[in-house]
Scaffold this motif. Structure first.
Motif, PDB file in Angstrom:
ATOM      1  N   THR A 136       0.673  -1.096   0.034  1.00 14.40           N
ATOM      2  CA  THR A 136      -0.088  -0.123   0.020  1.00 14.40           C
ATOM      3  C   THR A 136       0.905   1.358   0.007  1.00 14.40           C
ATOM      4  OG1 THR A 136      -0.357   0.054   2.456  1.00 14.40           O
ATOM      5  CG2 THR A 136      -1.888  -1.142   1.257  1.00 14.40           C
ATOM      6  N   TRP A 171      -1.496  -0.986  -4.009  1.00 16.64           N
ATOM      7  CA  TRP A 171      -2.608  -0.304  -3.897  1.00 16.64           C
ATOM      8  C   TRP A 171      -2.635   0.773  -3.458  1.00 16.64           C
ATOM      9  CZ3 TRP A 171      -6.242  -4.519  -1.298  1.00 16.64           C
ATOM     10  CH2 TRP A 171      -6.666  -5.544  -2.075  1.00 16.64           C
ATOM     11  N   VAL A 179      -8.653   2.546   0.315  1.00 17.39           N
ATOM     12  CA  VAL A 179      -8.047   1.937  -0.850  1.00 17.39           C
ATOM     13  C   VAL A 179      -8.733   2.628  -2.010  1.00 17.39           C
ATOM     14  CG1 VAL A 179      -7.451   0.083  -2.245  1.00 17.39           C
ATOM     15  CG2 VAL A 179      -7.207  -0.107   0.244  1.00 17.39           C
TER      16      VAL A 179
END
Length: 288
Positions: A136, A171, A179
């Motif tokens: 992420t 992401w 997200v």
């Protein structure tokens, strides 16, 4: 076997295909693109991709370089020349070549480029059997992510971070911890109670054409579905996760920032949707 590309009315050997040095796509990222998958000689979601291309062009006030029916013929001829049955066809339209100036040229002649890529299989067996990892990262893109623009530098940086971390995808995450999507894919989870979740379309994400088909296929297969935002923490607690795109279809995600998702193996919902999408894509328009 020679490989051909298409540039502004000409089918050229791939190594000879060029655009003008002052093309606005090169100098300003002033252009849009689409990628359509060819599977077993059929174009997957061709109509959806061309409809989104039309929307992107209208949002940026770029004229179609050729009429859509002509573009379909060009696509098929390039696929025929490259003898392609499985792979992708890339379409890019820019505002064209003009003396460098931020303002639009007064009488632009757009640039149209098409290339193809051969693919032996859509997803490595190990990736499909074991799943892939994602990391992420902060979402640093512009505010019109709904336009499929060629301005992809934030995604390039994100993909490189994923590569360096040994992950398949990155992401992107908004400041509120939710997200948005992957750098080249949409993000999905299946919650503990079996709800399929992906973010609702807005200017915050690109509404993937594969994404749209998966929503319809989920309904047809009786899979409970909800469009809403989800946080990184919720994704890590999910039963399953996957990414979707034109080239990966449905790819299971089994690790998020190193944390196993569910039991750390691809789950049944993702597998079912991948198979349903492949069957659907194989019924698309023929390249002939």
């Amino acid at each position: 076997m020679p490989r051909y590309a298409y540039v502004n009315g000409r089918y050229l050997p791939h190594e000879e295909a060029t655009v003008h040095v002052e093309d606005r796509g090169f100098q300003f990222a002033d252009g849009v693109y689409e990628v359509v998958t060819i599977i077993d000689g059929h174009l997957a979601d061709e109509q959806g991709h061309l409809a989104r291309l039309d929307r992107s062009l209208r949002e940026l006030a770029i004229a179609w370089p050729v009429k859509p029916p002509v573009l379909r013929l060009i696509m098929r001829e390039l696929i025929r020349r490259n003898r392609l049955r499985n792979g992708t066809i890339y379409l890019q339209v820019t505002r064209g070549a003009a003396p460098r100036d931020f303002a639009f040229p007064k009488a632009p002649a757009g640039t149209l480029v098409l290339t193809t890529r051969r693919v032996s299989r859509f997803g490595a067996p190990k990736q499909l059997d074991e799943g892939v990892g994602v990391i992420t990262i902060p979402d640093i893109r512009w505010a019109r992510r709904d336009i499929k623009s060629v301005a992809l530098l934030p995604q390039v940086l994100g993909k490189q971070r994923a590569v360096e971390a040994g992950a398949f995808e990155a992401w992107q995450v908004d400041p509120d911890g939710t997200v948005t999507e992957g750098c080249s894919s949409n993000a999905w989870i299946i919650t503990g109670d079996g709800m399929l979740v992906t973010r609702a379309p807005s200017n915050r994400i690109l509404s993937g054409i594969t994404r749209q088909s998966l929503i319809r296929l989920a309904a047809e297969n009786g899979i409970a579905f909800e469009e809403r935002s989800f946080t990184v923490d919720e994704a890590k607690r999910a039963r399953e996760a996957f990414v979707s795109s034109a080239s990966t279809f449905v790819m299971p995600v089994t690790r998020i920032d190193g944390t196993p998702v569910g039991d750390g193996r691809p789950g049944p919902v993702g597998r079912k949707l991948r198979q349903a999408y492949i069957q659907y894509a194989q019924q698309g328009p023929s390249v002939r």
